[in-house]
Design a protein around this motif. Structure first.
Motif, mmCIF file in Angstrom:
data_model
loop_
_atom_site.group_PDB
_atom_site.id
_atom_site.type_symbol
_atom_site.label_atom_id
_atom_site.label_comp_id
_atom_site.label_asym_id
_atom_site.label_seq_id
_atom_site.Cartn_x
_atom_site.Cartn_y
_atom_site.Cartn_z
ATOM 1 N N GLN A 2 5.988 10.697 6.861
ATOM 2 C CA GLN A 2 4.786 11.443 7.218
ATOM 3 C C GLN A 2 3.578 10.519 7.263
ATOM 4 N N GLN A 3 2.699 10.752 8.232
ATOM 5 C CA GLN A 3 1.476 9.983 8.360
ATOM 6 C C GLN A 3 0.322 10.949 8.549
ATOM 7 N N LEU A 100 1.822 8.648 -2.155
ATOM 8 C CA LEU A 100 0.672 8.801 -1.274
ATOM 9 C C LEU A 100 1.132 8.886 0.176
ATOM 10 N N TRP A 102 -0.258 8.131 3.884
ATOM 11 C CA TRP A 102 -1.317 7.251 4.374
ATOM 12 C C TRP A 102 -1.681 7.527 5.827
ATOM 13 N N TYR B 35 5.041 -1.650 -1.523
ATOM 14 C CA TYR B 35 4.750 -1.194 -0.170
ATOM 15 C C TYR B 35 5.074 -2.319 0.800
ATOM 16 N N PHE B 42 0.470 -0.343 9.137
ATOM 17 C CA PHE B 42 0.864 0.882 8.440
ATOM 18 C C PHE B 42 1.449 0.528 7.080
ATOM 19 N N LEU B 43 0.999 1.246 6.034
ATOM 20 C CA LEU B 43 1.475 1.022 4.670
ATOM 21 C C LEU B 43 2.633 1.983 4.391
ATOM 22 N N ILE B 45 5.569 3.137 1.732
ATOM 23 C CA ILE B 45 6.083 3.049 0.375
ATOM 24 C C ILE B 45 7.562 2.688 0.420
ATOM 25 N N GLN B 101 -4.182 4.365 -7.062
ATOM 26 C CA GLN B 101 -3.320 3.199 -7.087
ATOM 27 C C GLN B 101 -4.147 1.945 -6.834
#
Lengths: 112, 112
Positions: A2-3, A100, A102, B35, B42-43, B45, B101
């Motif tokens: 998911q973004q 999280l 993002w 990450y 784009f980050l 996880i 974070q």
């Protein structure tokens, strides 16, 4: 994964101008966070928002937690060259193992 | 005082090699994260550990193995490196019940 939808994708402004960016989600969040990433560095937390409608400032930065809990906004007043960087929003739901979600980032360039 | 530190800062290696990235935090946090940031910034996880226990394990190839010897350290070992593993890897930490974070400076991995 998911973004979040983050707009605009990039901005090029003159020093001294104000900046606005936003982040929207299809789902509700309990927390909104705004980060800034300088080139070659890790993201740095700017503002954390915990309550719908909350408006929080950090120097020239002001962020708001949207009433619907599905959006958030970041404003930068009187921009300066060191504001250059990528700004990320992130949302969190309490029951999501602290994962999280993002946004894709807003790249800001400031012309002195 | 370094809050979240990572070593090395840069890592250049050949395809097929095995490498490790180390992360340490001195913030007294209970939860640590890895990450991956791709070229589009784009980050994503990868993993999260809470007091040495794995709590988030996203869809990551099993060539990636996190190891947490204690709650202040979370290392990332990567076997049989591939070209697509080239990216910047960020370590982060937070309080167990906290939403904020804090990120390390990143490790830029280049696989040739």
């Amino acid at each position: 994964g998911q973004q979040l939808n983050q707009n605009p994708q990039s901005m090029f402004i003159q020093e001294g101008e104000d900046v606005s960016m936003n982040c929207t989600s299809s789902s509700i969040f309990n927390t909104w966070l705004w980060y800034k990433q300088d080139p070659g560095e890790g993201p740095v937390l700017l503002i954390a928002l915990y309550k719908a409608g909350e408006l929080t400032s950090n120097g020239r930065l002001t962020a708001q937690f949207g009433i619907t809990r599905k959006d958030s906004f970041l404003n930068i007043s009187a921009s300066i060259p060191s504001d250059v960087g990528i700004y990320f929003c992130a949302g969190l739901n309490a029951g999501n193992n602290r994962k999280l979600i993002w946004g894709l980032g807003t790249s800001l360039a400031v012309n002195p | 005082d370094t809050a979240v530190s990572q070593t090395p800062k840069y890592l250049v290696t050949q395809m097929g090699n095995d490498k490790s990235i180390k992360c340490e935090q001195n913030l007294g946090h209970d939860t640590m994260y890895w990450y991956k940031q791709d070229s589009k910034k784009f980050l994503k996880i990868m993993f999260s550990y809470n007091n040495k226990e794995l709590i988030i394990n996203e869809t990551v190839p099993n060539r990636f193995s996190p190891k947490s010897p204690d709650k202040a350290h979370l290392n990332l070992h990567i076997n049989s490196l591939e070209l697509g593993d080239s990216a910047v890897y960020f370590c982060a930490s937070s309080l167990a019940g906290g939403n904020e974070q804090f990120f390390g400076p990143g490790t830029r991995l280049t696989v040739l």
